[in-house]
Design an enzyme around this catalytic site. Structure first.
Site, PDB file in Angstrom:
ATOM      1  N   SER E  98       0.934  -1.187   0.074  1.00  9.76           N
ATOM      2  CA  SER E  98      -0.094   0.071   0.099  1.00  9.76           C
ATOM      3  C   SER E  98       0.888   1.273   0.041  1.00  9.76           C
ATOM      4  O   SER E  98       0.292   2.462  -0.252  1.00  9.76           O
ATOM      5  CB  SER E  98      -0.941  -0.098   1.112  1.00  9.76           C
ATOM      6  OG  SER E  98      -0.341   0.342   2.211  1.00  9.76           O
ATOM      7  N   LYS E 141      -6.207   4.047   8.921  1.00 10.85           N
ATOM      8  CA  LYS E 141      -5.470   4.930   8.168  1.00 10.85           C
ATOM      9  C   LYS E 141      -5.946   6.639   8.270  1.00 10.85           C
ATOM     10  O   LYS E 141      -4.970   7.548   8.288  1.00 10.85           O
ATOM     11  CB  LYS E 141      -5.071   4.494   6.841  1.00 10.85           C
ATOM     12  CG  LYS E 141      -4.235   3.170   6.581  1.00 10.85           C
ATOM     13  CD  LYS E 141      -4.167   2.622   5.263  1.00 10.85           C
ATOM     14  CE  LYS E 141      -3.108   1.729   5.141  1.00 10.85           C
ATOM     15  NZ  LYS E 141      -3.002   1.101   3.883  1.00 10.85           N
TER      16      LYS E 141
END
Ligand SMILES: [Ca+2]
Ligand SMILES: [Ca+2]
Ligand SMILES: [Ca+2]
Ligand SMILES: [Ca+2]
Ligand SMILES: [Ca+2]
Ligand SMILES: [Ca+2]
Ligand SMILES: [Ca+2]
Ligand SMILES: [Ca+2]
Ligand SMILES: [Ca+2]
Ligand SMILES: [Ca+2]
Ligand SMILES: [Ca+2]
Ligand SMILES: [Ca+2]
Lengths: 201, 201, 201, 201, 201, 201
Positions: E98, E141
């Protein structure tokens, strides 16, 4: 029609014999040379080959690199173009020294442009000086060659006693050549050079 | 006729002695140089050699690279042409430092074009300065040499006491040379240079 | 609209079929060439590929390096520019030989500038001489292709018997081509060359 | 006559001291340079050396590469010719930093053509700036030197307190030099340069 | 004042978002190019990166090497100067795909001389053709970005459904851009080029 | 007199602080450059350094390679001459990122010819952009510095709160500088350039 006919229709493919967990089997050693234009050099070995089988490939290459000129093979190609040796099937691990003659023959076929005779199967370890050393599994290997419709088998001379174990009915339908030098293998396995023969890989 | 006659008929092959799990055995160290035309350089070691035996090969090569000119060997070949050292049989793991003299002799034979005497077997560790250091298994190794029909054995000087363990009947049929410098090994093992001798590998 | 339309809109991407722990799935093989100006050469393989799948990539590259000129592909690019083959998703381990045709097709698409037809999915091992060898999981793979909205599937000829296991309703909506040479795959999978086609990677 | 006399008769060999499982021992560090004609470069380390001992060799080489010109050694040889450092016996694993001074001395001997004094043994870690750092096993090492007939020992200055553990009878027959810089080691260990001295390796 | 302001004040640093064992966290991807004068080439990856994350770096580099010229980036620098990508903290292992967008952005920032906007954080896998693929841990996140005082987040379009899990109070204070091509990421994340912008790394 | 005086008397050595199993300790980072005449290039790292510590060395080198020209250091030397970084004692494994400032300082000292001040010890992780990141073990490290007779300690600014744990009696005898950029470290640690300063390694 045996599969080997189709597989060996181009130079660079030789028919070998292997022992698996459940008997003998036919395997094809494929060799190719990169187009000079690609500038790609080196040696690539694939087919999930074990340590001993990778060393057989190195021995086959060194044999041709040191003796190839005597055999009138264009050995310069062995440095200017990448050599790839592959043994399908890709997912099946393979090991052992007995594909030495098959690898040497596939490479000599590729370099000479002479296809391998489609009726010929072979097995045998090769030493660095080109001697053909004995291998195991003679009975299973000859049964497998017979099953696959192959009619000629090249076997190490020192394996002669093992022929006793092979059923007569099978031996009767096979021509077995006992060889002690890899030059004999090449003489028996490669089709004659033709005027149009060229490196086709 | 001993197998060593056939095996050592070309330069680059020397007869060594090894200890296996079940006694002593004869082994052949083969060396070849790639044809200059192949452009192939470097060092290739095969035969399922262990770490210590691979280091023996490096020591043999460094010895020749640093002292070879004194020995009037064409050491330039050692960088311009790939050197391959192989010890059949391909599938049998081998290790230990005692093939040092055999490797050095095979390489010197190859470089000089002088074949190794077919009646000579040898064993001994080599140091970087060419000293021959003692090894194990003297009794088994001499029995193996005798069994194989070899008549001359080169042994490290510091192994002299181990000769006591070797049966008299065997010793009587062997010429044993005790050596402390690898130059003595080369002098005893290589056939004389002939005017037609050339690098044939 | 199937995802493959978007993914294969540029040359260098081909749609493959895989078997996972819980059925079949579509995967995309992406290939790119470094800008010549970067001076970057070599081969980069990513996507958590296992040993066998990395060997498939090497086989695909060697096939094109030895046969690419016959196929009128600019094989010189394969040495002057870094080739990168990636198979998303990046964190999922992948292995096996059955992406051979997909890798060869992605590379041929990239080199020719001809995109891959977005309705085509494929599966099959490739040998070094370009033969398409049989693979496993035919049923799951065809179900996955169908689910993803793909309408044409390229399958190894030797997998023909496995079509019996695929539900009629699915087979009815798929065009299945049985192939035995990777040249057939390229002919069926690549869009025609257009006058403006160029290497866009 | 101690073995060290024979071993150190040529430049490139220095006598070290080691601790083994059963006491102390003498070891010889051998260094050689490939003949320029071989074109062989790089560094070769043999003798079944462990990680720490291999790093000692790298430190010895870097010390000479950065300070060698001050020491009037021909450092250019360190890149144009392969350097091989070997520590017999070939089959015995060895590790630890205390051969640092011995390796540095063997290399300096080789480069200068000045043999190492045959009566001198040494032990000590070397830092990258040439400082001699303390080591273990002083008692065992001095007993081993004495047993082997050596009469001079070079020891790290910071090991001075460990001399208390060495029997008086042994110390009386040894000349012990305490050193803190490897330049002191070289001054004490190398025989004087002679007009005929040359690189003989 | 958020830490990212200080960290991203020079070109070559981008702010990413990661999931750790105990929630989400902000991480900085740093990129540098060796001074041409050092002659140092190649790629260096540090920060205890796992296999998948190292592959993300290779994908980011290949994307720029094949598409960088279209993006008007000086891709020639990618071969003539060593590229180093580091992700502090140095002792913390990191893995996963990611950070693909963050790595691509840091490199594009470095090459263009345009710093990354200090209020922007990003997460997303990148494919070789520049597509932004979905990632995990969206909620953690975004909470981490919010906690760190960041106000803009770039998220893969295919992660849109995961925004439902993020508390309204947090979403209200964040500008979330959903992206499907890494070119969109670069457009949103890089500060405008100024006439004085130059490669400052 | 502290040991650091002797150790740092030549350019290329910096005094760091480490945490061991039983408290804090002083360590010396040594750097050297191969004589240009040796033709030896590359990077050598020794001292049984773990993965994280080796990465610290790469970060220090990349920092100098990308920013060294701004710092007026002769960065060209970093490619033309082998760089060796060693951390004695040779047999003690070491790891962690906190030697980053010490490695950067040792290298800058070597390149500039300016010795490191003998009374200065330092600890801190360095990022690729030169930021000094916090480390652990502040109390043990300051106690170790004090014990070793060092009087100045450079500490990451973000470790300021950890100073509370250090005994007043120790803090009183130390000058602690809190730093956030490695340029501050270099300014505080390196002795002034003198007209005769030159690369002495
Ligand atoms: Ca094996
Ligand atoms: Ca045929
Ligand atoms: Ca071993
Ligand atoms: Ca003979
Ligand atoms: Ca595997
Ligand atoms: Ca398409
Ligand atoms: Ca170790
Ligand atoms: Ca002497
Ligand atoms: Ca992994
Ligand atoms: Ca900014
Ligand atoms: Ca580690
Ligand atoms: Ca000082």
């Amino acid at each position: 029609k045996p599969e080997s006919g189709e597989r060996t229709s181009v130079p660079g493919v030789a028919t070998g014999l292997a022992v698996t967990g459940i008997g003998g089997d036919v395997l094809f050693v494929e060799a190719s040379l990169a187009d000079k234009e690609t500038g790609h050099t080196g040696v690539t070995l694939t087919g999930q080959l074990g340590d001993v089988m990778k060393e057989s490939a190195q021995i086959a290459l060194s044999y041709l690199r040191s003796r190839g000129a005597e055999l009138e093979l264009p050995v310069g190609d062995l440095s200017e173009r990448n050599i790839h040796i592959h043994v399908p099937a890709g997912a099946v691990p393979k090991d052992g020294p007995s594909a030495g003659v098959t690898m040497t023959t596939a490479l000599a076929s590729l370099l000479s442009g002479r296809p391998v005779r489609s009726e010929v199967a072979m097995t045998g370890e090769v030493s660095l000086t080109g001697r053909v050393l004995p291998i195991g599994g003679v009975k299973q290997k000859l049964l497998a060659a017979h099953r696959a419709g192959l009619t000629t088998v090249l076997l190490p001379k020192r394996n002669e006693p093992d022929l006793e174990d092979v059923p007569e009915t099978v031996l009767k339908e096979l021509t077995v050549h006992l060889v002690s030098d890899v030059r004999d293998v090449l003489g028996l396995a490669l089709e004659p050079a033709t005027s149009t023969a060229a490196i086709a890989a």
